[in-house]
Design a protein around this motif. Structure first.
Motif, mmCIF file in Angstrom:
data_model
loop_
_atom_site.group_PDB
_atom_site.id
_atom_site.type_symbol
_atom_site.label_atom_id
_atom_site.label_comp_id
_atom_site.label_asym_id
_atom_site.label_seq_id
_atom_site.Cartn_x
_atom_site.Cartn_y
_atom_site.Cartn_z
ATOM 1 N N ASP A 68 0.855 -1.185 0.000
ATOM 2 C CA ASP A 68 0.000 0.000 0.000
ATOM 3 C C ASP A 68 0.900 1.248 0.000
ATOM 4 O O ASP A 68 1.883 1.292 0.743
ATOM 5 N N GLY A 71 -7.694 -3.604 1.826
ATOM 6 C CA GLY A 71 -8.329 -4.611 0.984
ATOM 7 C C GLY A 71 -7.973 -4.436 -0.476
ATOM 8 O O GLY A 71 -7.846 -5.422 -1.216
ATOM 9 N N SER A 72 -7.789 -3.185 -0.919
ATOM 10 C CA SER A 72 -7.457 -2.968 -2.329
ATOM 11 C C SER A 72 -6.093 -3.570 -2.654
ATOM 12 O O SER A 72 -5.911 -4.196 -3.710
ATOM 13 N N ASP A 111 -6.492 -7.420 -2.624
ATOM 14 C CA ASP A 111 -7.185 -7.901 -3.823
ATOM 15 C C ASP A 111 -6.299 -7.754 -5.061
ATOM 16 O O ASP A 111 -6.282 -8.627 -5.929
ATOM 17 N N THR A 165 -3.840 -4.009 6.625
ATOM 18 C CA THR A 165 -3.579 -2.821 7.455
ATOM 19 C C THR A 165 -4.883 -2.093 7.784
ATOM 20 O O THR A 165 -4.861 -1.011 8.352
ATOM 21 N N THR A 166 -6.017 -2.657 7.340
ATOM 22 C CA THR A 166 -7.320 -2.145 7.766
ATOM 23 C C THR A 166 -8.054 -3.298 8.452
ATOM 24 O O THR A 166 -7.704 -4.458 8.281
ATOM 25 N N THR A 222 -10.187 -14.741 2.458
ATOM 26 C CA THR A 222 -11.279 -15.137 1.553
ATOM 27 C C THR A 222 -10.770 -15.455 0.140
ATOM 28 O O THR A 222 -9.701 -14.989 -0.266
ATOM 29 N N VAL A 268 -11.958 -14.255 -2.539
ATOM 30 C CA VAL A 268 -12.672 -13.243 -3.327
ATOM 31 C C VAL A 268 -11.727 -12.096 -3.668
ATOM 32 O O VAL A 268 -10.926 -11.683 -2.829
ATOM 33 N N LYS A 295 -19.589 -3.222 -9.777
ATOM 34 C CA LYS A 295 -18.289 -3.808 -9.469
ATOM 35 C C LYS A 295 -18.369 -5.305 -9.697
ATOM 36 O O LYS A 295 -19.433 -5.898 -9.605
ATOM 37 N N LEU A 335 -0.681 -2.693 12.864
ATOM 38 C CA LEU A 335 -0.605 -2.103 11.528
ATOM 39 C C LEU A 335 -1.805 -1.204 11.223
ATOM 40 O O LEU A 335 -1.774 -0.420 10.276
ATOM 41 N N ASP A 359 -17.830 -2.490 7.008
ATOM 42 C CA ASP A 359 -17.891 -3.637 6.097
ATOM 43 C C ASP A 359 -17.667 -4.941 6.867
ATOM 44 O O ASP A 359 -18.343 -5.945 6.628
HETATM 45 N N1 LIG Z 1 -11.734 -9.639 -1.214
HETATM 46 C C1 LIG Z 1 -12.691 -9.493 -0.333
HETATM 47 O O1 LIG Z 1 -13.121 -10.470 0.277
HETATM 48 C C2 LIG Z 1 -13.224 -8.122 -0.107
HETATM 49 C C3 LIG Z 1 -14.213 -7.929 0.860
HETATM 50 C C4 LIG Z 1 -14.669 -6.625 1.057
HETATM 51 C C5 LIG Z 1 -14.139 -5.572 0.324
HETATM 52 N N2 LIG Z 1 -13.192 -5.799 -0.631
HETATM 53 C C6 LIG Z 1 -12.593 -4.703 -1.419
HETATM 54 O O2 LIG Z 1 -11.581 -4.089 -0.619
HETATM 55 C C7 LIG Z 1 -11.473 -2.699 -0.975
HETATM 56 C C8 LIG Z 1 -11.607 -1.819 0.255
HETATM 57 O O3 LIG Z 1 -10.572 -2.124 1.155
HETATM 58 P P1 LIG Z 1 -10.296 -1.249 2.473
HETATM 59 O O4 LIG Z 1 -11.578 -0.882 3.103
HETATM 60 O O5 LIG Z 1 -9.308 -1.994 3.284
HETATM 61 O O6 LIG Z 1 -9.696 0.091 1.893
HETATM 62 P P2 LIG Z 1 -8.526 0.373 0.820
HETATM 63 O O7 LIG Z 1 -7.593 -0.782 0.730
HETATM 64 O O8 LIG Z 1 -9.164 0.815 -0.448
HETATM 65 O O9 LIG Z 1 -7.753 1.564 1.518
HETATM 66 C C9 LIG Z 1 -8.361 2.845 1.654
HETATM 67 C C10 LIG Z 1 -7.291 3.902 1.885
HETATM 68 O O10 LIG Z 1 -6.716 3.725 3.175
HETATM 69 C C11 LIG Z 1 -5.285 3.679 3.092
HETATM 70 N N3 LIG Z 1 -4.832 2.830 4.210
HETATM 71 C C12 LIG Z 1 -5.047 1.505 4.375
HETATM 72 N N4 LIG Z 1 -4.543 1.098 5.578
HETATM 73 C C13 LIG Z 1 -4.004 2.200 6.159
HETATM 74 C C14 LIG Z 1 -3.321 2.418 7.409
HETATM 75 N N5 LIG Z 1 -3.137 1.435 8.303
HETATM 76 N N6 LIG Z 1 -2.867 3.655 7.664
HETATM 77 C C15 LIG Z 1 -3.067 4.677 6.788
HETATM 78 N N7 LIG Z 1 -3.715 4.538 5.589
HETATM 79 C C16 LIG Z 1 -4.169 3.304 5.289
HETATM 80 C C17 LIG Z 1 -5.003 3.154 1.694
HETATM 81 O O11 LIG Z 1 -3.722 3.556 1.239
HETATM 82 C C18 LIG Z 1 -6.132 3.816 0.889
HETATM 83 O O12 LIG Z 1 -5.771 5.114 0.529
HETATM 84 C C19 LIG Z 1 -12.573 -2.444 -1.990
HETATM 85 O O13 LIG Z 1 -12.010 -2.514 -3.288
HETATM 86 C C20 LIG Z 1 -13.543 -3.585 -1.770
HETATM 87 O O14 LIG Z 1 -14.296 -3.877 -2.919
HETATM 88 C C21 LIG Z 1 -12.716 -7.046 -0.824
#
Ligand SMILES: NC(=O)c1ccc[n+]([C@@H]2O[C@H](COP(=O)([O-])OP(=O)(O)OC[C@H]3O[C@@H](n4cnc5c(N)ncnc54)[C@H](O)[C@@H]3O)[C@@H](O)[C@H]2O)c1
Ligand SMILES: [Fe+2]
Length: 423
Positions: free
Chosen positions: A46, A105-106, A109, A145-146, A154, A156, A167, A186, A201
């Motif tokens: 990230d 998650g981005s 994925d 990290t989230t 998963t 997915v 999507k 983290l 979520d």
């Molecule tokens: N694969 C799956 O099972 C699944 C399930 C739900 C969602 N998703 C997908 O995951 C994505 C969303 O993931 P998300 O909610 O984790 O957000 P994200 O990964 O899109 O991150 C959002 C923002 O937060 C920042 N960030 C992340 N962790 C940080 C930290 N510890 N400190 C500072 N900044 C940080 C990132 O750089 C980004 O700018 C979507 O694309 C969604 O469709 C996937």
């Protein structure tokens, strides 16, 4: 259909990584775990981690273990398809043995999609939907990290395809990461808006896994990726809800509240373990077109929609919602009142963390409703998981109620009695 006393089916399915490590400092295990998978690793990182001591630490350790590393930090939230395809092409000849993902998650994925792209020939849309991937892909080590998407456990990966109005998901047991390392420390730096959307979520994953349809298991056929509520996923989902509900607002308010961050990290992990097999349902199906239309974060949409979905399907999952109520320590005189109390408690958490409470405030209009309903119904693997029959009428009722922020509208006359806590 045989069920146990909690209303879960008497069968169970879990698909999980080979190893799941959880706890403060578990991040230190990343290099050793990666080195067990090969000597040439692609590290999807990230961008917020660039120049951080954490990234520096992993790179030094990998070097000391004689592992070659390429860092890829071009992670774009919500993952546009063309961007993912460009990165697959860029790394096609890298010779990587494994992909490590550290990020939200981005990033995770993206790592899964690159692992898929480097292991197969063909455009990404070949693999859209369920069970389309024919064979194992490069192993992935996922480090979130989230807290969180649960993507670390998963099968997915979700991306945005500009040629589609919603999507798209690629779901396959082959996309389950090989190793998940969940270190709550983290998540400390995640800003409140990211903590709120990703935490919402996680709660939706747990609640939808716990309230998903019971579906018969045909053991002699290939199982769908999402098999519905079951005996093995339900305890994980319920514990996730118990952890997330009291801690999400605390984590949003004070990002340095370590106990809240630990509970959220554990809760989102358990929710991912549950929904990775049980699946999610209508909040996710409706968020797909809503997210594509409004360009709002995934968790903001699923969280906004969940109370309306639960109001609508309540008559078909009273016992499950009553268990949630009990797990949250809410005391009600009967199971119907308990079920309503659970929905109100969940809606209360989303209000506390500042999620918008209606679709209009994120740009949806009356004219969008028919198309949202139509598109939601095309997300077959999710609508098939609804405990109530997913008719256009049911989905339309949910979307119209969510449009106006009208929590009373989807409740049938039968359930619209004096027990309702917040009309
Ligand atoms: N694969 C799956 O099972 C699944 C399930 C739900 C969602 N998703 C997908 O995951 C994505 C969303 O993931 P998300 O909610 O984790 O957000 P994200 O990964 O899109 O991150 C959002 C923002 O937060 C920042 N960030 C992340 N962790 C940080 C930290 N510890 N400190 C500072 N900044 C940080 C990132 O750089 C980004 O700018 C979507 O694309 C969604 O469709 C996937
Ligand atoms: Fe989700």
């Amino acid at each position: 259909m045989t069920t146990d006393e909690t209303g879960a089916t008497a069968h169970g399915v879990l698909r999980l990584p080979d190893r799941i490590l959880f706890g403060d400092g578990s991040f230190s295990a990343v290099a050793v775990e990666a080195s067990r998978l090969g000597s040439n690793v692609l590290l999807v990182c990230d961008p917020f981690l660039l120049d951080s001591p954490e990234l520096d630490g992993i790179l030094k350790e990998l070097a000391s273990l004689n592992v070659d590393v390429t860092v890829e930090a071009r992670v774009v939230p919500e993952l546009p398809r063309e961007h993912v395809e460009e990165l697959i092409a860029a790394h096609r000849n890298s010779g990587a043995d494994a992909v490590v993902a550290v990020g939200g998650g981005s990033a995770i994925d993206l790592a899964k999609l690159i692992a898929l792209g480097l292991s197969t020939i063909g455009a990404l849309d070949t693999w859209y939907g369920e069970n389309a991937i024919p064979s194992p892909v490069l192993p992935v080590v996922a480090v979130p990290t989230t807290a969180g998407t649960g993507s670390e456990v998963t099968g997915v990966a979700v991306l945005t395809d500009p040629d589609r109005d919603l999507k798209v998901g690629i779901s396959s047991p082959y996309l389950v990461p090989c190793v998940a390392i969940v270190d709550p420390l983290l998540t400390i730096g995640a800003p409140p808006s990211v903590t709120a959307a990703s935490g919402a979520d996680a709660l939706v994953h747990a609640v939808e896994a716990y309230t998903a349809a019971v579906r018969p298991a045909d053991w002699s056929a290939q199982l769908p990726v999402f098999v519905g509520r079951n005996l093995l996923s339900s305890p994980l989902a319920l514990e996730a809800i118990r952890l997330i509900v009291p801690n999400l607002a605390r984590a949003v308010r004070d990002g340095n509240d370590l106990d809240a961050r630990r509970a959220m990290a554990q809760g989102s992990l358990l929710a991912g373990m549950a929904f990775g097999s049980a699946g999610t349902h209508l909040s996710h199906a409706i968020q797909y077109p809503v997210g594509a239309l409004t360009h709002t974060p995934h968790g903001l949409g699923t969280g906004l929609l969940l109370p309306y979905v639960l109001d609508a399907v309540l008559p078909t999952c009273v016992p499950q919602l009553a268990h949630i109520s009990e797990a949250l320590g809410l005391r009600e005189s009967n199971s119907e009142a308990a079920a309503r109390a659970a929905i109100d408690a969940i809606a209360g958490v989303f209000e506390e963390i500042g999620l918008p409470s209606d679709l209009r405030s994120i740009g949806v209009t009356d004219a969008d409703v028919p198309r949202i309903v139509e598109l939601s119904l095309t997300v077959k693997r999710l609508v098939a998981n609804s405990s109530d029959t997913p008719t256009p009428e049911l989905i339309g009722r949910i979307v119209r109620a969510a449009l106006d922020g009208d929590r009373a509208r989807p409740v049938s006359e039968e359930t619209n009695d004096q027990n309702r806590i917040h009309a």
